[in-house]
Design a protein around this motif. Sequence first.
Motif, PDB file in Angstrom:
ATOM      1  N   MET A 108       0.829  -1.220   0.000  1.00 48.52           N
ATOM      2  CA  MET A 108       0.000   0.000   0.000  1.00 48.52           C
ATOM      3  C   MET A 108       0.865   1.274   0.000  1.00 48.52           C
ATOM      4  O   MET A 108       0.333   2.370  -0.058  1.00 48.52           O
ATOM      5  CB  MET A 108      -0.894   0.042   1.245  1.00 48.52           C
ATOM      6  CG  MET A 108      -2.056  -0.922   1.242  1.00 48.52           C
ATOM      7  SD  MET A 108      -2.910  -0.783   2.836  1.00 48.52           S
ATOM      8  CE  MET A 108      -4.462  -1.607   2.469  1.00 48.52           C
ATOM      9  N   ASN A 109       2.179   1.113   0.173  1.00 48.84           N
ATOM     10  CA  ASN A 109       3.093   2.252   0.294  1.00 48.84           C
ATOM     11  C   ASN A 109       2.748   3.145   1.482  1.00 48.84           C
ATOM     12  O   ASN A 109       2.786   4.374   1.410  1.00 48.84           O
ATOM     13  CB  ASN A 109       3.088   3.102  -1.000  1.00 48.84           C
ATOM     14  CG  ASN A 109       4.178   4.145  -1.002  1.00 48.84           C
ATOM     15  OD1 ASN A 109       5.232   3.941  -0.424  1.00 48.84           O
ATOM     16  ND2 ASN A 109       3.916   5.293  -1.624  1.00 48.84           N
ATOM     17  N   ARG A 110       2.425   2.494   2.602  1.00 50.85           N
ATOM     18  CA  ARG A 110       2.054   3.272   3.788  1.00 50.85           C
ATOM     19  C   ARG A 110       3.278   3.732   4.590  1.00 50.85           C
ATOM     20  O   ARG A 110       3.175   4.603   5.442  1.00 50.85           O
ATOM     21  CB  ARG A 110       1.104   2.465   4.683  1.00 50.85           C
ATOM     22  CG  ARG A 110      -0.259   2.247   4.074  1.00 50.85           C
ATOM     23  CD  ARG A 110      -1.064   3.516   4.014  1.00 50.85           C
ATOM     24  NE  ARG A 110      -1.564   3.917   5.319  1.00 50.85           N
ATOM     25  CZ  ARG A 110      -2.235   5.052   5.535  1.00 50.85           C
ATOM     26  NH1 ARG A 110      -2.449   5.911   4.555  1.00 50.85           N
ATOM     27  NH2 ARG A 110      -2.671   5.339   6.744  1.00 50.85           N
ATOM     28  N   ARG A 111       4.397   3.082   4.405  1.00 51.99           N
ATOM     29  CA  ARG A 111       5.658   3.485   5.033  1.00 51.99           C
ATOM     30  C   ARG A 111       5.664   3.420   6.571  1.00 51.99           C
ATOM     31  O   ARG A 111       6.245   4.258   7.233  1.00 51.99           O
ATOM     32  CB  ARG A 111       6.110   4.849   4.515  1.00 51.99           C
ATOM     33  CG  ARG A 111       6.641   4.716   3.093  1.00 51.99           C
ATOM     34  CD  ARG A 111       6.913   6.030   2.469  1.00 51.99           C
ATOM     35  NE  ARG A 111       5.705   6.643   1.951  1.00 51.99           N
ATOM     36  CZ  ARG A 111       5.624   7.881   1.524  1.00 51.99           C
ATOM     37  NH1 ARG A 111       6.675   8.657   1.579  1.00 51.99           N
ATOM     38  NH2 ARG A 111       4.487   8.355   1.037  1.00 51.99           N
ATOM     39  N   TYR A 112       4.911   2.452   7.136  1.00 53.14           N
ATOM     40  CA  TYR A 112       5.074   2.102   8.557  1.00 53.14           C
ATOM     41  C   TYR A 112       4.771   0.611   8.689  1.00 53.14           C
ATOM     42  O   TYR A 112       4.176   0.020   7.785  1.00 53.14           O
ATOM     43  CB  TYR A 112       4.147   2.917   9.478  1.00 53.14           C
ATOM     44  CG  TYR A 112       2.676   2.853   9.103  1.00 53.14           C
ATOM     45  CD1 TYR A 112       1.871   1.798   9.507  1.00 53.14           C
ATOM     46  CD2 TYR A 112       2.093   3.846   8.328  1.00 53.14           C
ATOM     47  CE1 TYR A 112       0.521   1.746   9.151  1.00 53.14           C
ATOM     48  CE2 TYR A 112       0.758   3.796   7.966  1.00 53.14           C
ATOM     49  CZ  TYR A 112      -0.018   2.736   8.386  1.00 53.14           C
ATOM     50  OH  TYR A 112      -1.331   2.671   8.028  1.00 53.14           O
ATOM     51  N   THR A 113       5.211   0.042   9.800  1.00 57.11           N
ATOM     52  CA  THR A 113       4.891  -1.361  10.085  1.00 57.11           C
ATOM     53  C   THR A 113       3.803  -1.372  11.161  1.00 57.11           C
ATOM     54  O   THR A 113       3.550  -0.343  11.805  1.00 57.11           O
ATOM     55  CB  THR A 113       6.115  -2.090  10.653  1.00 57.11           C
ATOM     56  OG1 THR A 113       6.534  -1.375  11.823  1.00 57.11           O
ATOM     57  CG2 THR A 113       7.249  -2.149   9.634  1.00 57.11           C
ATOM     58  N   PHE A 114       3.221  -2.549  11.389  1.00 56.10           N
ATOM     59  CA  PHE A 114       2.225  -2.637  12.462  1.00 56.10           C
ATOM     60  C   PHE A 114       2.865  -2.286  13.802  1.00 56.10           C
ATOM     61  O   PHE A 114       2.248  -1.620  14.633  1.00 56.10           O
ATOM     62  CB  PHE A 114       1.577  -4.030  12.506  1.00 56.10           C
ATOM     63  CG  PHE A 114       0.642  -4.164  13.666  1.00 56.10           C
ATOM     64  CD1 PHE A 114      -0.515  -3.400  13.737  1.00 56.10           C
ATOM     65  CD2 PHE A 114       0.955  -4.998  14.731  1.00 56.10           C
ATOM     66  CE1 PHE A 114      -1.367  -3.483  14.841  1.00 56.10           C
ATOM     67  CE2 PHE A 114       0.115  -5.087  15.843  1.00 56.10           C
ATOM     68  CZ  PHE A 114      -1.052  -4.324  15.881  1.00 56.10           C
ATOM     69  N   GLU A 115       4.111  -2.715  13.990  1.00 53.46           N
ATOM     70  CA  GLU A 115       4.791  -2.434  15.259  1.00 53.46           C
ATOM     71  C   GLU A 115       4.900  -0.922  15.510  1.00 53.46           C
ATOM     72  O   GLU A 115       4.636  -0.431  16.600  1.00 53.46           O
ATOM     73  CB  GLU A 115       6.184  -3.066  15.218  1.00 53.46           C
ATOM     74  CG  GLU A 115       6.801  -3.177  16.591  1.00 53.46           C
ATOM     75  CD  GLU A 115       8.226  -3.714  16.517  1.00 53.46           C
ATOM     76  OE1 GLU A 115       8.544  -4.458  15.573  1.00 53.46           O
ATOM     77  OE2 GLU A 115       9.009  -3.346  17.418  1.00 53.46           O
ATOM     78  N   LYS A 116       5.275  -0.198  14.466  1.00 60.61           N
ATOM     79  CA  LYS A 116       5.385   1.268  14.602  1.00 60.61           C
ATOM     80  C   LYS A 116       3.984   1.840  14.912  1.00 60.61           C
ATOM     81  O   LYS A 116       3.816   2.696  15.775  1.00 60.61           O
ATOM     82  CB  LYS A 116       5.956   1.845  13.292  1.00 60.61           C
ATOM     83  CG  LYS A 116       5.641   3.303  13.045  1.00 60.61           C
ATOM     84  CD  LYS A 116       6.843   4.224  13.246  1.00 60.61           C
ATOM     85  CE  LYS A 116       6.518   5.673  13.455  1.00 60.61           C
ATOM     86  NZ  LYS A 116       6.064   6.494  12.407  1.00 60.61           N
ATOM     87  N   TYR A 117       2.986   1.319  14.194  1.00 64.41           N
ATOM     88  CA  TYR A 117       1.616   1.820  14.375  1.00 64.41           C
ATOM     89  C   TYR A 117       1.154   1.628  15.815  1.00 64.41           C
ATOM     90  O   TYR A 117       0.671   2.558  16.459  1.00 64.41           O
ATOM     91  CB  TYR A 117       0.667   1.099  13.391  1.00 64.41           C
ATOM     92  CG  TYR A 117      -0.747   1.595  13.533  1.00 64.41           C
ATOM     93  CD1 TYR A 117      -1.206   2.679  12.794  1.00 64.41           C
ATOM     94  CD2 TYR A 117      -1.619   1.007  14.447  1.00 64.41           C
ATOM     95  CE1 TYR A 117      -2.496   3.159  12.961  1.00 64.41           C
ATOM     96  CE2 TYR A 117      -2.900   1.483  14.622  1.00 64.41           C
ATOM     97  CZ  TYR A 117      -3.335   2.561  13.877  1.00 64.41           C
ATOM     98  OH  TYR A 117      -4.602   3.042  14.063  1.00 64.41           O
ATOM     99  N   ILE A 118       1.317   0.398  16.308  1.00 70.38           N
ATOM    100  CA  ILE A 118       0.775   0.101  17.639  1.00 70.38           C
ATOM    101  C   ILE A 118       1.554   0.862  18.716  1.00 70.38           C
ATOM    102  O   ILE A 118       1.005   1.192  19.772  1.00 70.38           O
ATOM    103  CB  ILE A 118       0.729  -1.438  17.887  1.00 70.38           C
ATOM    104  CG1 ILE A 118      -0.340  -1.784  18.925  1.00 70.38           C
ATOM    105  CG2 ILE A 118       2.075  -2.005  18.267  1.00 70.38           C
ATOM    106  CD1 ILE A 118      -1.744  -1.598  18.479  1.00 70.38           C
ATOM    107  N   GLY A 119       2.800   1.209  18.408  1.00 71.87           N
ATOM    108  CA  GLY A 119       3.590   2.031  19.324  1.00 71.87           C
ATOM    109  C   GLY A 119       2.913   3.382  19.556  1.00 71.87           C
ATOM    110  O   GLY A 119       2.865   3.880  20.687  1.00 71.87           O
TER     111      GLY A 119
END
Length: 474
Positions: free
Chosen positions: A311-322
């Motif tokens: 999707m070219n969102r440029r974050y991982t789930f880990e970064k998001y949940i942080g």
Amino acid sequence: MANKPTELSLIENEAQNGYMAYVRTHTAKLAQELGKKPLAFVLTLGCQQNESDSEKLRGMAAAMGYGITDNPKDAHLLIVNTCAIREHAEKRALSLVGQYKHIKTARPEAIIAVCGCMTAQPHRVESLKRSYPYVDILFGTSQLHRFPEFLAAKLRVGKRVLRSDEPEHTVAEDIPVIRESSYRAWVSVMYGCNNFCTYCIVPYVRGRERSRRKENIINEVKALVTEGYRDITLLGQNVNSYGKDLGADYDFADLLAELDKIEGDYLLHFMTSHPKDATRKLVDVMASGKRIAHHFHLPMQSGSDAVLKAMNRRYTFEKYIGIVDYIREKMPDATITSDIIVGFPEESEKDFEDTLNALRRARFDMIYSFIYSPRKGTPAAEMSQISKELQSERFDRLLAVQNEIALVANKPFEGKTVRVLCDGRSKNKEAAITGRTEGGKIVFFDGDDSHEGKFVNVKIERAETFALYGKIEK
Ligand code: 5AD
Ligand code: SF4
């Protein structure tokens, strides 16, 4: 730094003022013939940015001598402000424009304009030109402030005015506005998007990011607070990149902190934040603010790192949940909402399960969920699509998981008193009045019309998945 946007004041712009004056002579003549002001009708599809644009279209129409009507059958000027985010939105727009053919047949002098995201796409302009010959004016989102010019051209020459969006880098100020509500207001802080998420049409139809100067935003919010507005939402496709085009002394968290200093009884919201740019500083400003709603809308889109990458969102789930964890740490009472896309190209069962697990971990109060819809010209439309059946099966599973989470999130409200901004009468048979909490949760309660537009304290008696029910605390 990107190119600085050009600022244009509609009040001070001689050319547009001339066009407005030209239209006013036309509407004055019409008013004499009709014995009353000619009427304009604006229909809005899509997001808050479009609603905000429509308020400006109504404002410009009124400044050119039109009265405003809610009934297209009465209108002398009809404007359809379209959306292009998913196929369904475009189909609705085309079907509505199709219905207006009857109005044009009955009253050929009525003027029909179509604008917004759908008409910012060259292929749509082409097909509208051919298949909807009764449409008089066509223009895209970045030309909104030039509406007086297009209308004047149509009236003067009589020919159709068809403009596909020319890339403009303008920020238009001082556009007259007629707001829908006398207590909830939208304030755009920036326009456009530079992110190019692979599924999204927005960067193509709303152009590159361009920010308003902070003085203009502060003055607009001050004026709204003075007028008695209680709920002010700052709008941008990605508010976290606010000001990057203007220079180093611009930052969204600083803007929010500055606005929070304006004295008054109101709440500030903002949308939308991109997780890749959401900073701890922003959360800290919210937590220490006096008037900033503890509500964070943070679109996750997917819980799978592989899909997020595609999707070219440029974050991982880990970064998001942080970020989610940090919001909860600093504001345990915060409402967190999100957007999720189901059935993105090549989404595997494992990817989808990652999204379900992400929902269980993030425990959003609410999500807006969408089935992926291919958009012409975007990279994801060229990727390998998954079947509609699989998409809708996953969509149902997603909702089942989220509905349980939302109910659990709402249950602790039972027995608590919440501050609610009242929106007046509800269509719900169980309760007369409706409103929203600081976090945007819908509340149904007793009360009367006199509460509309005011903050009231409501004691919650029952919490359901999508709403809270209670009684006003006297
Ligand atoms: N298909 C489905 N949903 C989409 N969105 C944006 N583009 C698409 C698309 N092509 C969703 C995203 C975004 C929200 C406003 O709309 O979730 O955050
Ligand atoms: Fe679309 Fe991504 Fe921009 Fe949001 S951030 S408008 S999803 S391109």
